[in-house]
Design a protein around this motif. Structure first.
Motif, short mmCIF file in Angstrom:
data_model
loop_
_atom_site.label_atom_id
_atom_site.label_comp_id
_atom_site.label_asym_id
_atom_site.label_seq_id
_atom_site.Cartn_x
_atom_site.Cartn_y
_atom_site.Cartn_z
N GLY B 57 0.84 -1.33 0.06
CA GLY B 57 -0.03 -0.09 -0.05
C GLY B 57 0.83 1.29 0.10
O GLY B 57 1.81 1.25 -0.06
N PRO B 58 0.25 2.45 0.15
CA PRO B 58 -1.15 2.49 0.10
C PRO B 58 -1.90 2.21 -1.46
O PRO B 58 -1.23 2.49 -2.35
N ARG B 59 -2.93 1.56 -1.17
CA ARG B 59 -3.63 0.93 -2.51
C ARG B 59 -5.13 0.96 -2.22
O ARG B 59 -5.60 1.42 -1.31
N ALA B 148 8.95 1.31 6.71
CA ALA B 148 9.89 2.23 6.23
C ALA B 148 10.51 1.82 4.92
O ALA B 148 10.65 2.49 3.96
N ASN B 149 10.69 0.51 4.77
CA ASN B 149 11.14 -0.34 3.54
C ASN B 149 10.17 0.10 2.52
O ASN B 149 10.43 0.31 1.29
N ALA B 150 8.86 0.23 2.54
CA ALA B 150 7.70 0.46 1.66
C ALA B 150 8.06 1.93 1.32
O ALA B 150 7.13 2.24 0.41
N GLY B 151 8.47 2.75 2.05
CA GLY B 151 8.51 4.43 1.71
C GLY B 151 7.00 4.82 2.16
O GLY B 151 6.63 5.73 1.43
N ILE B 152 6.58 4.21 3.00
CA ILE B 152 5.14 4.88 3.56
C ILE B 152 5.75 6.10 4.67
O ILE B 152 6.29 5.64 5.45
N PRO B 153 5.01 7.30 4.47
CA PRO B 153 5.84 8.12 5.16
C PRO B 153 5.20 8.28 6.64
O PRO B 153 4.13 7.81 6.94
N MET B 154 6.07 8.10 7.59
CA MET B 154 5.62 7.88 9.16
C MET B 154 6.59 9.05 9.82
O MET B 154 7.79 9.09 9.28
N LEU B 157 10.49 5.84 13.46
CA LEU B 157 10.41 4.49 13.69
C LEU B 157 10.12 3.84 14.92
O LEU B 157 10.32 4.58 15.94
N LEU B 233 18.28 -0.11 7.69
CA LEU B 233 17.89 0.54 6.47
C LEU B 233 18.85 1.46 5.63
O LEU B 233 18.82 1.36 4.59
#
Lengths: 229, 243
Positions: B57-59, B148-154, B157, B233
């Protein structure tokens, strides 16, 4: 010296950093990185470059879509984004359309690639697409490569330097769409292989410096191996 | 599982049954990019506990009616593989797994910037491959890395660790045997960069002083875990620096 450091989510960044939301947000008055990225402090102002990004459609973007389903009055296109695009039949055909007499799967089928432009997107509805512009429409030849959307600026390069170099060295036609899809048309298979390997190299090493020269060297080496002029 | 009978959990030198000191973690290993199909993935080991995390995701949400108009829908599935425990575990989601899915989801609801992706879904799958205590906290760590690996903004950690009480003494990162015969178990998840505790549970009885001391132990261990996450990472990029 290049002043580049890798930052991870949660790392604090300088207050005057140049970056876009949502890759950098302000929490309690402090700028914080939200994805893995590069902090470049070599220029006048520190710049944050995300190494990973998610493509969010923007009005006016030209993207390459993949037909996901054929509807009664429109096609649904996967545009490599969280939101699927909608391409109305009347727009694609360029004439009024009657679902009773026309069958949409005659024109575009599931799995076809289409070059489209985003007409409207406001996050409450899925992006509306059009093919009514120069160079848009169904892609009938060449190959489509998929890379991470965050690597697209690197494939284009500063003042299109990387892209021009790729075109010159391989003699291929290249169209780079902002959603991370690349349409390549090459004179022969060897050149296509060389181009694909070069693009994969850019994607892998996008965060390093002096890449254009290295890629050029790599292409020349491959050309020698393959015996391509 | 059952209580360890006749096993001394802390010997006369203050060492635990596996030779650790009270405030010592099990050896931790982290890897990312372990799955091809997922947008982000991670494998995390706390000693013999091993968790595989996959993030998509996001999907577009699979069930469209679930989409939220103002933010992304976060879904977490914590699941124990049938072969993860000593006795076969039924693969059907148990009461415990449903609860853990919920608490882990809540641990990330305020971390992931869901408001940037309205009407979409972010799916986190957590598969316990081998269970030896502390699976929920290791799962939080794995989920954080995979996100974090998927690049989803957070915002930051997150990592988790459990503090337990055995034979009257507070110990860090309890394993299966210690958990089964201990007096208390307190899993904590924490985001050091924004100083936020995102998961806090307590099973058993602790005094106020013990709770405070235990929390300090957990937080300082989590700070080290998050440092390791960051190193993991970064290494992904450093290793491709010179090819």
């Amino acid at each position: 010296m290049a002043q580049r450091t890798i930052v991870t989510p949660g790392d604090k960044l300088p207050g005057d950093v140049e970056a876009k939301e949502p890759y950098v947000v302000e929490i309690n008055g402090v700028k914080v990185a939200t994805t893995i990225g590069l902090l470049d402090t070599s220029g006048e102002k520190p710049v944050y470059i995300p190494l990973q990004s998610i493509y969010v459609p923007k009005k006016g973007d030209v993207v390459i879509g993949l037909v996901q389903s054929v509807g009664v009055v429109n096609w649904t296109l996967d545009i490599n984004s969280p939101y699927n695009g909608v391409l109305p039949a009347s727009d694609f055909l360029g004439r009024p359309y009657n679902p009773a007499t026309d069958d949409l799967s005659q024109y575009l089928q599931v799995g076809d690639y289409v070059k489209v432009k985003i007409v409207a997107f406001d996050r409450t509805r899925n992006p509306l697409l059009t093919v009514q512009d120069k160079g848009l429409g169904k892609i009938v030849d060449g190959k489509i490569l998929e890379v991470q959307p965050s690597k697209i600026p690197r494939i284009i390069g500063k003042k299109r330097s990387m892209l021009e170099m790729l075109k010159k060295e391989t003699g291929c036609e290249i169209f780079v769409a902002v959603n991370g899809r690349i349409h390549v048309k090459c004179p022969d298979e060897d050149r296509e292989t060389i181009l694909i390997l070069a693009i994969k190299m850019i994607e892998r090493q996008a965060h390093t410096t002096g890449l254009t020269a290295r890629v050029q060297g790599y292409i020349e080496e491959l050309k020698k191996v393959k015996g391509v002029e | 599982m059952g209580k360890a009978v006749g096993v001394k959990l802390i010997d006369e030198y203050g060492r635990r049954h596996d030779g650790r000191l009270p405030d010592q973690m099990r050896p931790v290993r982290m890897r990312i990019n372990v799955l091809e199909n997922a947008d982000g993935s991670a494998l995390v080991e706390y000693g013999r506990t091993r968790i595989l995390a996959a993030v998509y995701g996001p999907r577009e949400p699979v069930q469209k009616f679930m989409a939220l108009p103002d933010r992304a829908l976060l879904r977490v599935r914590y699941h124990m593989a049938p072969f993860s425990t000593e006795e076969r575990k039924s693969p059907a989601p148990s009461r415990r797994e449903i609860e853990l899915s919920k608490v882990i989801r809540e641990a990330f609801e305020d971390i992931i910037l869901v408001k940037y992706f309205p009407r979409t879904a972010i799916d986190i799958f957590l598969e316990v491959l081998q269970a030896d205590g502390g699976t929920r906290t290791a799962a939080v760590t794995a989920a954080s890395l995979a996100l974090a690996n998927a690049g989803i903004p957070m915002k930051a950690l997150v990592a988790g660790v459990a503090v337990g009480k055995i034979e009257g003494q507070l110990v860090l990162d309890v394993d299966e045997i210690e958990d089964g015969s201990g007096e208390a178990d307190m899993p904590v998840a924490y985001a050091p960069d924004i100083e936020k505790i995102t998961l806090f549970q307590l099973n058993g009885v602790l005094t106020r002083e013990e709770l405070e001391k235990g929390l300090d132990m957990a937080l300082s261990a989590i700070r080290e875990l998050v440092e390791l996450e960051k190193r993991t990472l970064k290494e992904e990029y450093v290793s491709t620096e010179e090819v």
